[in-house]
Design a protein around this motif. Sequence first.
Motif, PDB file in Angstrom:
ATOM      1  N   ARG A 148       0.843  -1.192   0.000  1.00 57.18           N
ATOM      2  CA  ARG A 148       0.000   0.000   0.000  1.00 57.18           C
ATOM      3  C   ARG A 148       0.884   1.250   0.000  1.00 57.18           C
ATOM      4  NH1 ARG A 148      -4.117  -3.002  -1.683  1.00 57.18           N
ATOM      5  NH2 ARG A 148      -5.012  -4.333  -0.035  1.00 57.18           N
ATOM      6  N   ILE A 240      -8.188   1.697   7.463  1.00 57.24           N
ATOM      7  CA  ILE A 240      -9.645   1.581   7.351  1.00 57.24           C
ATOM      8  C   ILE A 240     -10.036   0.130   7.609  1.00 57.24           C
ATOM      9  CG2 ILE A 240     -11.618   1.719   5.773  1.00 57.24           C
ATOM     10  CD1 ILE A 240     -10.189   4.066   4.402  1.00 57.24           C
ATOM     11  N   GLU A 241     -11.041  -0.051   8.461  1.00 56.82           N
ATOM     12  CA  GLU A 241     -11.507  -1.382   8.826  1.00 56.82           C
ATOM     13  C   GLU A 241     -12.949  -1.559   8.352  1.00 56.82           C
ATOM     14  OE1 GLU A 241     -10.949  -3.772  12.854  1.00 56.82           O
ATOM     15  OE2 GLU A 241     -12.674  -2.419  13.031  1.00 56.82           O
ATOM     16  N   ILE A 242     -13.180  -2.566   7.536  1.00 58.86           N
ATOM     17  CA  ILE A 242     -14.528  -2.874   7.062  1.00 58.86           C
ATOM     18  C   ILE A 242     -15.141  -3.894   8.014  1.00 58.86           C
ATOM     19  CG2 ILE A 242     -15.906  -3.815   5.163  1.00 58.86           C
ATOM     20  CD1 ILE A 242     -13.560  -2.918   3.307  1.00 58.86           C
ATOM     21  N   ILE A 296     -12.307  -3.873  -1.052  1.00 63.32           N
ATOM     22  CA  ILE A 296     -11.080  -3.578  -0.301  1.00 63.32           C
ATOM     23  C   ILE A 296     -10.040  -2.929  -1.199  1.00 63.32           C
ATOM     24  CG2 ILE A 296      -9.080  -4.649   0.838  1.00 63.32           C
ATOM     25  CD1 ILE A 296     -11.044  -6.729   1.985  1.00 63.32           C
ATOM     26  N   ILE A 299     -10.879   0.752  -2.273  1.00 66.58           N
ATOM     27  CA  ILE A 299     -10.631   1.748  -1.230  1.00 66.58           C
ATOM     28  C   ILE A 299      -9.128   1.923  -1.000  1.00 66.58           C
ATOM     29  CG2 ILE A 299     -10.903   2.238   1.232  1.00 66.58           C
ATOM     30  CD1 ILE A 299     -13.629   0.893   1.109  1.00 66.58           C
ATOM     31  N   ALA A 300      -8.384   0.817  -0.982  1.00 64.99           N
ATOM     32  CA  ALA A 300      -6.939   0.887  -0.753  1.00 64.99           C
ATOM     33  C   ALA A 300      -6.236   1.636  -1.871  1.00 64.99           C
ATOM     34  CB  ALA A 300      -6.370  -0.519  -0.607  1.00 64.99           C
ATOM     35  N   SER A 303      -7.306   5.491  -1.580  1.00 62.47           N
ATOM     36  CA  SER A 303      -6.853   6.191  -0.379  1.00 62.47           C
ATOM     37  C   SER A 303      -5.367   6.008  -0.092  1.00 62.47           C
ATOM     38  CB  SER A 303      -7.660   5.710   0.834  1.00 62.47           C
ATOM     39  OG  SER A 303      -7.350   4.353   1.131  1.00 62.47           O
ATOM     40  N   VAL A 307      -6.197  -1.512   4.343  1.00 69.87           N
ATOM     41  CA  VAL A 307      -7.620  -1.786   4.543  1.00 69.87           C
ATOM     42  C   VAL A 307      -7.769  -3.216   5.047  1.00 69.87           C
ATOM     43  CG1 VAL A 307      -9.911  -1.888   3.481  1.00 69.87           C
ATOM     44  CG2 VAL A 307      -8.243  -0.183   2.691  1.00 69.87           C
ATOM     45  N   PRO A 333      -7.487  -8.300   2.275  1.00 68.95           N
ATOM     46  CA  PRO A 333      -7.284  -7.421   3.435  1.00 68.95           C
ATOM     47  C   PRO A 333      -5.843  -7.398   3.913  1.00 68.95           C
ATOM     48  CG  PRO A 333      -8.368  -9.455   4.102  1.00 68.95           C
ATOM     49  CD  PRO A 333      -8.341  -9.462   2.616  1.00 68.95           C
TER      50      PRO A 333
END
Length: 522
Positions: A148, A240-242, A296, A299-300, A303, A307, A333
Motif C-alpha cells: 500500500r 480503514i476497517e470494514i 477492499i 478503497i486501498a 486512499s 484496509v 485485506p
Amino acid sequence: MVEETFYDLLMFVEEHPWIFTSIVIGFFLVGLLIHDLFQRRHTIKHNFPIVGHLRYIFETIGPELRQYWVANDKEEMPFSRAERSWVYATAKKQNNNFGFGTTELLYDAGYPIIKHAAFPFPDAEAKFVEGDPSMIPSLKVMGEFHKRKKLYRPASVINISAMSFGSLGERAVSALNKGAKIARCYQNTGEGGLSPYHNFGADVMWQLGTGYFGARGPDGKFSLDMLLKRLEQFPTVRAIEIKLSQGAKPGKGGILPGAKVTKQIAEIRGIEPGKDCVSPNAHSEFRDVKGLIHFIEMIAEASGLPVGIKSAVGESKFWDELSSEMLATGKGPDFITIDGGEGGTGAAPLTFTDHVSLPFKVGFARVYRIFQAKKLSDRMLWIGSGKLGFPDRSIVAFAMGCDLIHVAREAMMSVGCIQAQKCHTGHCPAGVATQSRWLQAGLDVELKAERAANFIKGLRKELLSVAHACGYEHPLQFTGRDIEIGAGQNRFRTLEEVLEYERDPVKFTTMMDYASYIPALS
C-alpha cells in the motif's frame, strides 16, 4: 447585647434541638450539593449530587457485604469486581496489586498458567523509548505485503477498540482520543464514523460498517468521493476497517436508539435526528468474497491506506473461500480483526449477545489454522478483540497468533464506566454511554484522558513485566509452549496441544530497533 443574643441562641438550641440539628444538616447538605456540582473528579457525584456519595460508601464496604451477604469478587459479570478494581486502580495510578494470594481455582478446566523462565530477561537490560517503560511497538506493518502507498506500523500493540460516537458521548470519545494520543496508541472509530471528537491528534482507524456512515451519498449508499473528502479532513486516519460483523451481534446491524440520535450525530451519519438508527445486517456493496476483495482493493487504491476487515466467527466456509481467493489473486485485506462472542455492545437482542458467534479463543484458532494451512498467516496482521484487556488474556492471544489487541469496555471503565449496563437506554449514570448533556457534564475530558492513557500504559507495562519473567523482551515472543491450560482432574496441556497449531515465529531483534516508528512525545 452580644451576650444576651448568644444566651438566647443557647436556650433555643436547648429547647428545640431537632430544629437546630435540621438547620445544621440543611446547611451541610447545601454546601455538599454545591461542592458536588462544581467538582470534576467524580462523574457520579456531579450527576447525582449528595446521593452519589452512597455509591462510594457502598463500594468501600462492598467486599464485606459480598463476603457475608451477597457474592465474592469473582462472581459479577461481565467483568468481576476484581477485574474492574484492577482497571480503576491502573487508570488512577493507584496500587493495583492484590494481597493474600490468589482467589482463583487453579485446577479448573480451561484455566491458563503462564510458565516463567528460570533465568528471566533482566529488567536492567530493557531499553525504553524516550524513557517510557510501557512502549511495545507492533512487529508487523499494515499494508506491507500488498504494498500500500501509506504503510502503517502501529506504535502500540494495545489499542482502543471500536466504540462509536453516538453509542458513547462526545466527552467520552474525546477523552479516549486524547488518552490515545498520550499513550501513543490508535483509536478505532466504531461504525458511527469520524467525528470532531476523533480529531485531537491520536492515530485513528476508521471503521466502515453496513451503514457506511461518513462515506455515504444522499441515497444512503457508499460513496468513494465522500470517503476521500472525509480523509482530507482527518489526516490522522492510518487505516480503514470494514466491519463484516461484531461478536456481540453478528449478522445484525448496529443499533442506536432514537434517544441518542442528536442533530450532530444525525449530520455526521447522514440520518434523521431522533429516530432509531438501525444499520442493515448486510453490506450493499458486496455479497460474496470476490466482491469483498474488490471493495477492499478499490478503497486501498484510492486512499493509499491499509484496509482490513473485522468479523466474528461462525461458519468456516467464508474463511476458506477468502484465503483461497487471496492465495489465487494476491489481493485482499491487510489485517483481520477477530472479535469473540464475549465482546460487548451498547445494544443488542439477548439471543445474539448470548448465543450467536464463537468465543474468541475458539473462533480465532479456527481462522488462523485455515490461513496457516495455506501459508498465508504470516502475511496477515492479526488483531484480537473480546475481553482481552488484561495481561494474562492478552498474552494468551499473542501466543495464539495475534499481533495487536483491541480493548473497548476496559477502556470505557478507565474513563468512568461503572458497568451499570444502561448503555442501550441513554441513561448511563457515569456519563460515558449517553448523549445527555447533564449526565455528560460530570465527565472531565482532560482528567479522563489521563486515566485512559494510564490504563493503556499500565496494561503494557504489566505485559512487559510478565514477558521479562518468562525470558522475553517483547510479549509477541510468547508461544503456545509457554502456556499450559487446565484439562481437569489435575491435568494440564500446553496451549499448543490444545490449539493443535503453533503460531508463526515472530521477527524480533531488540526493542530499540522499532523506536523510530513510535511518535515522539508532544
